[in-house]
Design an enzyme around this catalytic site. Structure first.
Site, PDB file in Angstrom:
ATOM      1  N   GLY A  79       0.847  -1.187   0.000  1.00 30.31           N
ATOM      2  CA  GLY A  79       0.000   0.000   0.000  1.00 30.31           C
ATOM      3  C   GLY A  79       0.882   1.237   0.000  1.00 30.31           C
ATOM      4  N   GLN A  85       3.532   9.830   0.505  1.00 29.56           N
ATOM      5  CA  GLN A  85       4.771   9.051   0.635  1.00 29.56           C
ATOM      6  C   GLN A  85       5.671   9.201  -0.595  1.00 29.56           C
ATOM      7  OE1 GLN A  85       2.622   5.260   1.999  1.00 29.56           O
ATOM      8  NE2 GLN A  85       4.561   5.184   3.102  1.00 29.56           N
ATOM      9  N   CYS A 131       6.031   0.168   7.498  1.00 31.18           N
ATOM     10  CA  CYS A 131       5.705   1.304   6.636  1.00 31.18           C
ATOM     11  C   CYS A 131       6.938   1.647   5.802  1.00 31.18           C
ATOM     12  CB  CYS A 131       5.300   2.485   7.512  1.00 31.18           C
ATOM     13  SG  CYS A 131       4.897   3.966   6.572  1.00 31.18           S
ATOM     14  N   LEU A 132       6.729   1.870   4.520  1.00 29.51           N
ATOM     15  CA  LEU A 132       7.866   2.206   3.648  1.00 29.51           C
ATOM     16  C   LEU A 132       8.503   3.527   4.055  1.00 29.51           C
ATOM     17  CD1 LEU A 132       6.479   1.122   0.146  1.00 29.51           C
ATOM     18  CD2 LEU A 132       8.005  -0.157   1.670  1.00 29.51           C
ATOM     19  N   HIS A 166      -4.297   1.857   7.283  1.00 27.79           N
ATOM     20  CA  HIS A 166      -2.922   2.383   7.428  1.00 27.79           C
ATOM     21  C   HIS A 166      -2.689   3.524   6.427  1.00 27.79           C
ATOM     22  CE1 HIS A 166       1.600   1.726   7.958  1.00 27.79           C
ATOM     23  NE2 HIS A 166       1.537   2.468   6.858  1.00 27.79           N
ATOM     24  N   GLU A 167      -3.094   3.283   5.175  1.00 28.19           N
ATOM     25  CA  GLU A 167      -2.879   4.307   4.134  1.00 28.19           C
ATOM     26  C   GLU A 167      -3.792   5.510   4.333  1.00 28.19           C
ATOM     27  OE1 GLU A 167      -0.258   3.880   2.620  1.00 28.19           O
ATOM     28  OE2 GLU A 167      -0.045   1.744   3.012  1.00 28.19           O
ATOM     29  N   HIS A 216      -2.302   7.823   6.608  1.00 24.49           N
ATOM     30  CA  HIS A 216      -1.281   8.659   5.959  1.00 24.49           C
ATOM     31  C   HIS A 216      -1.899   9.931   5.400  1.00 24.49           C
ATOM     32  CE1 HIS A 216       2.582   6.621   5.981  1.00 24.49           C
ATOM     33  NE2 HIS A 216       2.063   5.479   5.582  1.00 24.49           N
TER      34      HIS A 216
HETATM   35 ZN    ZN Z   1       2.881   3.609   5.742  1.00 19.62          ZN
END
Ligand code: ZN
Length: 187
Positions: A46, A51, A96-97, A138-139, A142
């Protein structure tokens, strides 16, 4: 394939609330394509637009590479809005990236219902459970400027503090392109 540098915890845009998308032009389509490329290159499932440095309210999700989730098609969620959350919750270890190499248990509702726009800006309602609900929440966070490390216990927060500083100072090895060091100040 275009890979965009991924923003990291400490980058201001990760704390900004996303802006509603009112028009899907060629640039938006290009951004979505690049978000998929960038996410897959980093082995993510995701990714939210902030991001990769965009303030647009866009999420891409692809969980089809996960065991037992092969039937799920990749999703583009524009202007997502969670309209209901189940009372049942589950705990799952998230990563998380934008916060590489840190993983922690996070409690979230097990199922959610959301509305979003597709690339024609048509409104769609989606009910998501289990892993899909997890990733979407989660996204979605963000897009509100929230990171999963905001949701963990104080003990865990203390534990990961040093590792987060290392990320902010770009003192770890990154497996994918990331944004350059921001003027990091100890605070
Ligand atoms: Zn993340």
């Amino acid at each position: 394939m275009t890979l965009l540098p991924i923003t990291l915890i400490g980058d201001k845009i990760l704390r900004k609330k996303a802006t509603r998308v009112t028009e899907v032009d060629m640039k938006t389509i290009e951004l979505i394509k690049n978000m998929f490329d960038t996410m897959r290159n980093a082995s993510g499932i995701g990714l939210a637009a902030n991001q990769v440095g965009s303030d647009k309210s866009i999420i891409v999700v692809d969980i089809s590479g996960v065991e037992d989730c092969e039937e799920f098609k990749p999703l583009v969620l524009i202007n997502p809005k969670i309209i209901s959350r189940s009372e049942d919750v589950s705990v799952f270890e998230e990563g998380c990236l934008s916060i590489p190499d840190i993983r922690a248990d996070v409690e979230r509702p097990e199922s959610i219902t959301l509305t979003y726009n597709d690339t024609d800006l048509k409104e769609i309602t989606l009910k998501a459970d289990d892993l899909l609900a997890r990733v979407v929440q989660h996204e979605y966070d963000h897009l509100q400027g929230i990171l999963f490390t905001d949701l963990i216990s104080d003990d865990l927060k203390k534990k990961v503090k040093k590792d987060i500083i290392k990320i902010k100072m770009r003192k770890i090895e990154f497996q994918y392109p990331v944004t350059e060091d921001v003027d990091y100040q100890m605070q």
